[in-house]
Design a protein around this motif. Structure first.
Motif, short mmCIF file in Angstrom:
data_model
loop_
_atom_site.label_atom_id
_atom_site.label_comp_id
_atom_site.label_asym_id
_atom_site.label_seq_id
_atom_site.Cartn_x
_atom_site.Cartn_y
_atom_site.Cartn_z
N VAL A 92 46.59 3.07 13.38
CA VAL A 92 45.89 1.99 14.08
C VAL A 92 44.67 1.54 13.26
CG1 VAL A 92 44.70 1.31 16.20
CG2 VAL A 92 46.69 2.83 16.30
N LEU A 93 43.95 2.52 12.69
CA LEU A 93 42.79 2.18 11.87
C LEU A 93 43.21 1.40 10.63
CD1 LEU A 93 40.82 5.55 12.08
CD2 LEU A 93 40.52 3.50 13.46
N MET A 94 44.34 1.79 10.03
CA MET A 94 44.84 1.07 8.86
C MET A 94 45.25 -0.35 9.21
SD MET A 94 47.30 3.98 7.19
CE MET A 94 48.10 2.77 6.15
N GLU A 95 45.87 -0.52 10.35
CA GLU A 95 46.36 -1.85 10.73
C GLU A 95 45.21 -2.81 10.99
OE1 GLU A 95 48.62 -5.09 11.72
OE2 GLU A 95 49.23 -3.25 10.68
N PHE A 96 44.21 -2.39 11.75
CA PHE A 96 43.15 -3.31 12.15
C PHE A 96 41.96 -3.31 11.19
CE2 PHE A 96 45.36 -2.49 16.19
CZ PHE A 96 45.65 -3.80 16.54
N ASP A 97 41.69 -2.18 10.56
CA ASP A 97 40.62 -2.08 9.55
C ASP A 97 39.31 -2.67 10.07
OD1 ASP A 97 39.55 -1.33 7.12
OD2 ASP A 97 40.10 -3.20 6.12
N TYR A 98 38.91 -2.25 11.27
CA TYR A 98 37.68 -2.75 11.87
C TYR A 98 36.45 -2.21 11.11
CZ TYR A 98 40.06 -4.32 16.17
OH TYR A 98 40.86 -4.96 17.09
N PRO A 99 35.57 -3.08 10.61
CA PRO A 99 34.36 -2.59 9.95
C PRO A 99 33.38 -1.95 10.94
CG PRO A 99 34.28 -4.99 10.13
CD PRO A 99 35.66 -4.56 10.56
N GLU A 100 33.54 -2.23 12.22
CA GLU A 100 32.62 -1.69 13.24
C GLU A 100 32.90 -0.22 13.57
OE1 GLU A 100 33.45 -6.07 14.06
OE2 GLU A 100 34.67 -4.27 13.71
N ILE A 101 33.97 0.33 12.99
CA ILE A 101 34.39 1.69 13.35
C ILE A 101 34.09 2.66 12.21
CG2 ILE A 101 36.42 3.16 13.71
CD1 ILE A 101 37.58 1.02 15.48
N ILE A 205 36.80 8.54 16.43
CA ILE A 205 36.15 7.34 15.91
C ILE A 205 34.92 7.01 16.75
CG2 ILE A 205 38.29 6.44 14.96
CD1 ILE A 205 38.45 4.50 17.33
N VAL A 206 33.98 6.31 16.11
CA VAL A 206 32.71 5.98 16.75
C VAL A 206 32.35 4.54 16.43
CG1 VAL A 206 30.25 6.56 16.85
CG2 VAL A 206 31.93 8.37 16.49
N ASN A 207 31.77 3.86 17.40
CA ASN A 207 31.23 2.53 17.17
C ASN A 207 29.95 2.66 16.34
OD1 ASN A 207 29.13 0.35 18.11
ND2 ASN A 207 31.15 -0.57 18.47
N ARG A 208 29.89 1.98 15.22
CA ARG A 208 28.75 2.14 14.30
C ARG A 208 27.42 1.73 14.94
NH1 ARG A 208 30.09 3.09 8.96
NH2 ARG A 208 32.28 2.77 8.40
N THR A 209 27.44 0.65 15.71
CA THR A 209 26.20 0.22 16.35
C THR A 209 25.72 1.25 17.36
OG1 THR A 209 26.78 -2.12 16.06
CG2 THR A 209 25.14 -1.59 17.75
N ALA A 210 26.64 1.79 18.14
CA ALA A 210 26.27 2.81 19.12
C ALA A 210 25.70 4.05 18.42
CB ALA A 210 27.49 3.19 19.95
#
Length: 231
Positions: A92-101, A205-210
């Motif tokens: 899932v991380l590979m597919e979406f590649d969210y920078p926020e994570i 996984i963690v939200n970077r802002t949080a």
């Protein structure tokens, strides 16, 4: 910050920070339950009731709730701040590649792989680099496009959410890109695994802002999970 285990369930103290842990439904959830227990996190009793229509559950820690969502949605909940922490597969991380994570911990559960598979009687399905384009059935369009582009092949995606193994025999696609654990479903449908794109395990996984705004609170939970992994 010390987070003592509290039981039975207690109301959240006034002013306490709300944290949400997003957990995936299904097989991975069963595999991570022992880890949650070692980390001292106990969801409410109906959390384990598959017939329960609740999606958000309290835990024995005031201010920490868990939500139970589809595996593919965990990363989206965390990336957009609906949950501050989550557990999801590396696929899932590979597919979406969210920078926020931020994904600091490999939990070592949910082991499988993202692979290319095709009909056993199609030799070109094994030698895709000889093709200029190929049709691919998958729920991972991003992973598939990047994988074939690296080999100079344009991937035409047939986006399916399940039963990918039917696509080649029904003429929808020449190959599929899907999760493979044992390969038994591939074999039962006349397919063979042609190439492993990546190994997959579940990650915390963690939200970077949080993490920036609540470093002590979230850091304490990360420490709990690290200790649980080594226990």
């Amino acid at each position: 910050m010390d987070l003592p285990i509290t039981s039975p369930f207690l109301p959240r103290p006034a002013g306490a920070t709300d944290l949400i842990l997003a957990l995936p439904k299904g097989r991975i959830l069963k595999e991570v339950q022992p880890l949650l227990a070692r980390a001292g996190l106990v969801p409410g009793s109906d959390f384990h009731d598959e017939d329960s229509r609740h999606l958000r559950f309290p835990t024995n820690h005031p201010g920490m709730d868990v939500v139970r969502v589809r595996p593919f949605d965990v990363a989206t909940f965390v990336a957009h701040g609906g949950a501050q922490i989550g557990i999801c597969g590396a696929d899932v991380l590979m597919e979406f590649d969210y920078p926020e994570i931020y994904a600091p911990l490999d939990l070592g559960v949910g082991r499988c792989r993202v692979s290319v598979a095709g009909p056993a009687d199609d030799p070109l399905a094994e030698e895709v680099s000889r093709l200029s384009r190929i049709t691919v059935a998958t729920k991972y369009p991003g992973i598939a496009r990047r994988h074939f582009a690296a080999r100079g092949v344009q991937a035409e995606i047939v986006h399916l959410n399940g039963a990918m193994e039917l696509a080649p025999s029904l003429g929808l696609a020449r190959v599929i890109v899907d999760l493979v654990q044992t390969g038994s479903t591939l074999r039962a449908n006349g397919l063979v695994e042609r190439e492993v794109i990546a190994g997959v395990t579940s990650r915390l996984i963690v939200n970077r802002t949080a993490l920036k705004t609540e470093p002590e609170l979230i850091g304490a939970w990360l420490a709990r999970f690290r200790e649980a992994l080594s226990a």
